[in-house]
Scaffold this motif. Structure first.
Motif: not given
Length: 493
Positions: A96-97, A99-101, A103-104, A109, A111-114
């Motif tokens: 998950n981290d 994908w969140n990275s 997005a960052a 956003p 690209w974030g896991w959600s």
């Protein structure tokens, strides 16, 4: 028309999805051969026969300064399905981290896991293992989806599985047990593989082959894209030049919709460069007209080579005998062919660990606390890769180490204007102290895990050169000599 180069993982998925719209015509151009009927690709245990074969691009690095001048073989799929048709089928999604990275880093956003989770769930389905054993404590169905790639746990039980899990539950901490390795974080658990009904499930079998009867999808094999081109100012790529041999005739095909480059790390770089999109200082000396000076093409190359640690074990149930006795090998192969049961329904590994380094709180180049620094694979036999040979007697356990958050960065580039010339590959392995220390720690972690109470009476100790490597310096020397890029070698052809 949409043109896709090539028919590997991304190309197979896109061909399937795009051709669902019957008003869209799709052409897939694949340099390699058909995946159908290639036994070593179909049988999970026989994946060791694929490196260096007719379905491998057979790339080789330049001499690596960090490996005292050694070169490494690079396995890449030269076949429909690409590397999903030749890899070792371990099925692990990014944390998950990670994908969140993404997005960052992209300030987007989406690209974030959600947001990405729904796409992950469209990729694969967790299916029953071939022996139909109870997997309720080995995987979490809620972590999986409903896509075409079939994913399963091992279907032929071995002596390592329970020991690995007992060890994780005993040690805890960064070695803690993870019921499902695909829930988006680290730790130790059962290996999941892209295997269904005892057979490899690849991008070709899951995506491309089911779509082959569609009238709006065409696939050509043994054909290379020599360049892409189109309007130059402003740049608009809409045409593809293809050929079946280096000195053969060229054919141009125009796409009235889009051209998709899906050639992977090396193939896409090569086509872009041959088309004049790449670093000027590489292309101009080769006589290639530079349309876009793009220094990033071929840069920031990252890889995670492997090192084996070998242990003698007190057992008569490893698969070592299979590699020494042709009769036993043929019996196992026959069981797979007739019943889809037995040893050959699985890859050579049954358990996996994604671990944080003990020093991660002070320096961590991974994408977050839920992302791993190293990976360990447990194999119930002597996986003879690199400079070692299969012992003629004894039973063994192989622990395979990899650094999955390396800080070394390499590059790749074309060497000529000929699409048949292999690219120059410089992984620049182990050119940072972190990568060296992380791999040494991974080998130590392997020894910690199999040196714990559940392994008493089973693990008889290290064998080979590593048995005498009692310091960090000696273990560093060991990894420089034994690191490889391709796993496992089978002695039978």
């Amino acid at each position: 028309m949409t043109i896709s180069y090539a028919g590997g993982m991304a190309g197979s998925v896109l061909a399937n999805r795009l051709s669902e719209n019957r008003s869209v015509s799709v052409l897939v151009v694949e340099a390699g051969i058909n995946n159908v009927g290639i036994l070593d690709s179909e049988v999970p245990f026989l994946a060791s026969g694929l490196p260096g074969s007719s379905v491998d691009w057979n790339y080789t690095t330049i001499p690596q300064a960090g490996l005292n001048g050694r070169t490494l073989q690079i396995e890449r799929g030269f076949v429909l399905g690409g590397s999903s048709s030749v890899n070792y089928m371990a099925w692990n999604r990014c944390s998950n981290d990670f994908w969140n990275s993404m997005a960052a880093a992209s300030s987007n956003p989406i690209w974030g896991w959600s947001n990405m989770e729904k796409y992950w769930r469209r990729t694969s389905t967790l299916v029953r293992p071939t022996d139909d054993h109870d997997t309720s404590c080995q995987a979490d169905p809620d972590a999986h989806g409903y896509g075409p790639v079939q994913v399963s746990l091992a279907g032929f039980k071995n002596e390592l599985e329970d020991r690995v899990v007992s060890t994780a539950k005993l040690l805890g901490g960064r070695f803690a047990y993870n019921r499902d390795i695909n829930v988006g974080n680290t730790y130790v658990g059962y290996l999941q593989s892209s295997v269904g009904n005892g057979t490899r499930s690849s991008a070709a079998t899951a995506y491309l082959q089911p779509a082959m009867d569609r009238s709006n999808l065409d696939v050509v094999i043994s054909t290379r894209v020599t360049r892409v081109f189109g309007q130059e100012d402003p740049l608009n790529i809409d045409s593809v030049e293809i050929a079946t041999s280096a000195d053969g005739p060229r054919t141009t095909i125009r796409a009235n919709k889009e051209v998709l480059l899906c050639g992977g790390v090396y193939g896409s770089m090569q086509v872009l460069s041959l088309s004049g999109i790449g670093p000027r200082d590489v292309l101009s000396p080769l006589g290639i007209n530079v349309l876009v000076d793009a220094p990033a093409v071929g840069a920031n190359l990252v890889d995670h080579p492997l090192v084996g640690s070998f242990f003698s074990v007190n057992s008569t149930n490893t698969w070592d005998v299979v590699l020494r006795n042709r009769t036993v090998f043929n019996e196992d192969l026959d069981e797979w062919s007739t019943e889809k049961q037995g040893l050959f329904v699985d890859t050579p590994s049954s358990n996996i660990a994604f671990l944080k380094l003990p020093t991660f709180e002070t320096f961590d180049p991974s994408t977050g606390p839920g992302s791993a620094n190293t990976e360990l694979l447990f194999s119930n036999g002597f996986s003879a890769f690199g400079p070692v040979e299969t012992p003629s007697t004894g039973s063994y356990l192989t622990m395979i180490s990899a650094v999955v958050s390396p800080t070394s960065r390499g590059n790749t580039s074309i060497v000529s204007a000929n699409a048949w010339d292999a690219p120059r590959i410089d992984l620049k392995l182990y050119n940072t102290q972190y990568d060296i220390d992380a791999m040494v720690q991974s080998m130590k972690d392997a020894q910690t895990l199999v040196g714990s109470q559940p392994w008493e009476g089973y693990n008889l100790g290290l064998v080979g050169d590593l048995a005498n490597a009692t310091t960090d310096v000696l273990q560093h020397t060991y990894l420089l000599r034994h690191v490889v890029r391709c796993l496992f070698r089978r002695d039978y052809d």
